[in-house]
Design a protein around this motif. Structure first.
Motif, PDB file in Angstrom:
ATOM      1  N   ALA A  20      79.817  19.698  12.966  1.00  0.00           N
ATOM      2  CA  ALA A  20      79.221  21.015  13.180  1.00  0.00           C
ATOM      3  C   ALA A  20      77.854  20.924  13.847  1.00  0.00           C
ATOM      4  O   ALA A  20      77.276  21.941  14.212  1.00  0.00           O
ATOM      5  N   ALA A  21      77.313  19.710  14.007  1.00  0.00           N
ATOM      6  CA  ALA A  21      76.026  19.553  14.673  1.00  0.00           C
ATOM      7  C   ALA A  21      76.135  20.099  16.096  1.00  0.00           C
ATOM      8  O   ALA A  21      77.174  20.034  16.721  1.00  0.00           O
ATOM      9  N   VAL A  22      75.022  20.626  16.588  1.00  0.00           N
ATOM     10  CA  VAL A  22      75.032  21.216  17.923  1.00  0.00           C
ATOM     11  C   VAL A  22      74.983  20.101  18.953  1.00  0.00           C
ATOM     12  O   VAL A  22      73.970  19.440  19.117  1.00  0.00           O
ATOM     13  N   LEU A  23      76.093  19.871  19.615  1.00  0.00           N
ATOM     14  CA  LEU A  23      76.163  18.879  20.672  1.00  0.00           C
ATOM     15  C   LEU A  23      76.163  19.584  22.019  1.00  0.00           C
ATOM     16  O   LEU A  23      76.636  20.709  22.148  1.00  0.00           O
ATOM     17  N   PRO A  78      61.297  19.120  26.315  1.00  0.00           N
ATOM     18  CA  PRO A  78      61.091  19.447  24.905  1.00  0.00           C
ATOM     19  C   PRO A  78      61.675  18.288  24.099  1.00  0.00           C
ATOM     20  O   PRO A  78      62.600  17.629  24.556  1.00  0.00           O
ATOM     21  N   CYS A  79      61.134  17.998  22.969  1.00  0.00           N
ATOM     22  CA  CYS A  79      61.618  16.847  22.202  1.00  0.00           C
ATOM     23  C   CYS A  79      63.141  16.879  22.113  1.00  0.00           C
ATOM     24  O   CYS A  79      63.729  17.862  21.673  1.00  0.00           O
ATOM     25  N   VAL A  80      63.773  15.804  22.580  1.00  0.00           N
ATOM     26  CA  VAL A  80      65.233  15.720  22.614  1.00  0.00           C
ATOM     27  C   VAL A  80      65.683  14.614  21.663  1.00  0.00           C
ATOM     28  O   VAL A  80      65.278  13.461  21.813  1.00  0.00           O
ATOM     29  N   ASP A  81      66.498  14.970  20.713  1.00  0.00           N
ATOM     30  CA  ASP A  81      67.134  13.986  19.843  1.00  0.00           C
ATOM     31  C   ASP A  81      68.468  13.645  20.501  1.00  0.00           C
ATOM     32  O   ASP A  81      69.441  14.386  20.392  1.00  0.00           O
ATOM     33  N   ALA A  82      68.503  12.531  21.221  1.00  0.00           N
ATOM     34  CA  ALA A  82      69.687  12.157  21.996  1.00  0.00           C
ATOM     35  C   ALA A  82      70.907  11.959  21.110  1.00  0.00           C
ATOM     36  O   ALA A  82      72.024  12.311  21.495  1.00  0.00           O
ATOM     37  N   GLU A  83      70.698  11.414  19.930  1.00  0.00           N
ATOM     38  CA  GLU A  83      71.830  11.157  19.037  1.00  0.00           C
ATOM     39  C   GLU A  83      72.440  12.462  18.530  1.00  0.00           C
ATOM     40  O   GLU A  83      73.649  12.615  18.484  1.00  0.00           O
ATOM     41  N   ALA A  84      71.596  13.418  18.152  1.00  0.00           N
ATOM     42  CA  ALA A  84      72.099  14.674  17.598  1.00  0.00           C
ATOM     43  C   ALA A  84      72.571  15.634  18.678  1.00  0.00           C
ATOM     44  O   ALA A  84      73.487  16.416  18.456  1.00  0.00           O
ATOM     45  N   ARG A 142      65.260  -0.593  26.113  1.00  0.00           N
ATOM     46  CA  ARG A 142      65.237  -1.416  24.893  1.00  0.00           C
ATOM     47  C   ARG A 142      64.100  -0.994  23.965  1.00  0.00           C
ATOM     48  O   ARG A 142      62.957  -0.866  24.390  1.00  0.00           O
ATOM     49  N   GLY A 143      64.461  -0.768  22.704  1.00  0.00           N
ATOM     50  CA  GLY A 143      63.472  -0.417  21.700  1.00  0.00           C
ATOM     51  C   GLY A 143      63.109   1.053  21.651  1.00  0.00           C
ATOM     52  O   GLY A 143      62.236   1.445  20.889  1.00  0.00           O
ATOM     53  N   ALA A 144      63.756   1.871  22.468  1.00  0.00           N
ATOM     54  CA  ALA A 144      63.430   3.305  22.486  1.00  0.00           C
ATOM     55  C   ALA A 144      63.913   3.982  21.212  1.00  0.00           C
ATOM     56  O   ALA A 144      64.964   3.652  20.678  1.00  0.00           O
ATOM     57  N   ARG A 145      63.142   4.947  20.766  1.00  0.00           N
ATOM     58  CA  ARG A 145      63.531   5.779  19.622  1.00  0.00           C
ATOM     59  C   ARG A 145      64.206   7.023  20.179  1.00  0.00           C
ATOM     60  O   ARG A 145      63.536   7.974  20.564  1.00  0.00           O
ATOM     61  N   THR A 146      65.510   7.012  20.234  1.00  0.00           N
ATOM     62  CA  THR A 146      66.237   8.086  20.911  1.00  0.00           C
ATOM     63  C   THR A 146      66.333   9.365  20.094  1.00  0.00           C
ATOM     64  O   THR A 146      66.917  10.333  20.539  1.00  0.00           O
TER      65      THR A 146
END
Length: 179
Positions: A20-23, A78-84, A142-146
């Motif tokens: 149900a997460a917004v993808l 805008p802050c993007v949470d790539a995983e979510a 490498r090492g990025a906080r996605t």
């Protein structure tokens, strides 16, 4: 309720909440340079060079510029949470001198509620001298906080060609898996 049934219902609930997460359902246009005169991108956020380019101007749906070795161009998002969100790559069109290379920086945060950022870099090379589409998966930094992507910078313009007019256009975050 039997403990096994409770665990099964909990597992089903967790899978449902994850689904149900917004993808994302399509790519996110960051900049088509239609607002470049205001130093803003399509998201209404800052997009500009550092003021040290030899020249920079709008060229249709891209910018053309002649960089100095230490010049850079940046796009804030805008802050993007790539995983979510499901945005898994940065894509852009670039015209660079044949065999040139650049450094692409991604600025990330621990999460979207933290202001301090961390920089990670990757090289982009093997340019052809003609416009080409580059897709840089966020996993290639490498090492990025996605879970908190804040900005991208193009810098360290390395080329044997002097006076070449570079072009950058159609910057977007790519939705879904990249190959």
């Amino acid at each position: 309720m039997h403990p096994r049934h409770a665990l099964r219902h909990l597992a089903i609930g967790l899978r449902f909440s994850k689904a149900a997460a917004v993808l994302c359902s399509s790519n996110l246009l960051v900049d088509d340079f239609s607002r470049f005169s205001n130093r803003r991108n399509n998201l209404g956020l800052k997009a500009s060079d550092d003021g040290s380019m030899t020249s920079i101007s709008v060229l249709g749906d891209s910018i053309s510029f002649t960089p100095r070795p230490m010049s850079y161009f940046y796009e804030t998002v805008p802050c993007v949470d790539a995983e979510a969100s499901g945005y898994e790559a940065l894509a852009f069109t670039i015209k660079a001198p044949q065999d040139a290379s650049i450094t692409l920086e991604m600025q990330t945060m621990e999460n979207c509620s933290v202001e301090a950022y961390n920089s990670t870099w990757r090289y982009v090379m093997n340019f052809t001298g003609e416009p080409q589409r580059i897709v840089a998966p966020v996993s290639s930094f490498r090492g990025a906080r996605t879970s908190g992507i804040a900005a991208f910078n193009w810098a360290t313009w390395e080329s044997q060609s002097t006076g070449f007019v570079w072009e950058l256009g159609d910057v977007e975050l790519v939705c879904g898996a990249t190959s």
